[in-house]
Design a protein around this motif. Structure first.
Motif, PDB file in Angstrom:
ATOM      1  N   LEU A  35       0.827  -1.207   0.000  1.00  0.00           N
ATOM      2  CA  LEU A  35       0.000   0.000   0.000  1.00  0.00           C
ATOM      3  C   LEU A  35       0.863   1.260   0.000  1.00  0.00           C
ATOM      4  N   VAL A  36       1.892   1.248   0.814  1.00  0.00           N
ATOM      5  CA  VAL A  36       2.768   2.420   0.902  1.00  0.00           C
ATOM      6  C   VAL A  36       3.505   2.615  -0.419  1.00  0.00           C
ATOM      7  N   GLN A  37       4.000   1.541  -0.989  1.00  0.00           N
ATOM      8  CA  GLN A  37       4.687   1.649  -2.277  1.00  0.00           C
ATOM      9  C   GLN A  37       3.736   2.153  -3.362  1.00  0.00           C
ATOM     10  N   GLU A  38       2.506   1.679  -3.347  1.00  0.00           N
ATOM     11  CA  GLU A  38       1.519   2.155  -4.315  1.00  0.00           C
ATOM     12  C   GLU A  38       1.270   3.653  -4.158  1.00  0.00           C
ATOM     13  N   SER A  39       1.311   4.131  -2.927  1.00  0.00           N
ATOM     14  CA  SER A  39       1.114   5.567  -2.682  1.00  0.00           C
ATOM     15  C   SER A  39       2.266   6.380  -3.256  1.00  0.00           C
ATOM     16  N   PHE A  40       3.479   5.863  -3.114  1.00  0.00           N
ATOM     17  CA  PHE A  40       4.626   6.552  -3.715  1.00  0.00           C
ATOM     18  C   PHE A  40       4.550   6.525  -5.242  1.00  0.00           C
ATOM     19  N   ILE A  41       4.067   5.431  -5.795  1.00  0.00           N
ATOM     20  CA  ILE A  41       3.907   5.348  -7.253  1.00  0.00           C
ATOM     21  C   ILE A  41       2.861   6.355  -7.714  1.00  0.00           C
ATOM     22  N   ALA A  42       1.769   6.462  -6.963  1.00  0.00           N
ATOM     23  CA  ALA A  42       0.726   7.436  -7.308  1.00  0.00           C
ATOM     24  C   ALA A  42       1.281   8.858  -7.246  1.00  0.00           C
TER      25      ALA A  42
END
Length: 159
Positions: A35-42
């Motif tokens: 989830l955190v990595q997805e937030s950085f990707i976003a």
């Protein structure tokens, strides 16, 4: 500073606190990291689109918060009843930074000192129990915990 360097800097600063924040909602550490990595990707995608959020910290916390809620909705709708939808709790953000800083400092302690500190503080073992298990003197346990706590206090004073 370029976009990529800025993102790398934000990642180093916020990754652990965001993981700790997300772990309040999601018990699975791997899911939290995703989830955190997805937030950085976003966030990166926003930058690539030419949109630069005014507060990267707020954007990242809001993104993680929303992704946690989405995950909870998909897995167990009953668990989201007590989870706020308004603004990300600043106190929770601050707490996650403090915990991340604390665990980073604990991770830098010498191995035996860290082990002794965790046996006492995390596991609730007495000095006598630790000394007996590790076959060292109570005085050594006391000295190691004292040094560890001093290091933690010094680490807390930084910044």
């Amino acid at each position: 500073m370029g976009k990529l360097e800025n993102l790398a800097s934000l990642f180093r600063l916020y990754y652990r606190p965001l993981c700790l924040y997300a772990s309040k909602f999601i018990p699975d550490p791997e899911a939290v990291e995703d989830l955190v990595q997805e937030s950085f990707i976003a966030y990166w995608n926003k930058l690539q689109e030419g949109v630069s959020p005014s507060s990267p910290k707020s954007y990242l916390y809001r993104s993680v918060h929303n992704k946690c809620l989405d995950t909870l909705r998909k897995t167990d709708a009953s668990r989201i009843e007590g989870v706020g939808y308004d603004v990300v709790d600043e106190e929770a953000e601050d707490r996650s930074f403090i915990w991340a800083k604390l665990w980073t400092t604990i991770g830098k302690l010498p191995e035996k000192r860290r082990e002794i500190l965790l046996m006492n503080k995390r596991d609730g073992m007495t000095y006598v129990e630790i000394a007996s298990e590790l076959r060292i003197s109570e005085h050594t346990v006391h000295a190691q915990i004292t040094k560890a706590l001093r290091t933690l206090r010094e680490g807390a004073k930084k910044d």
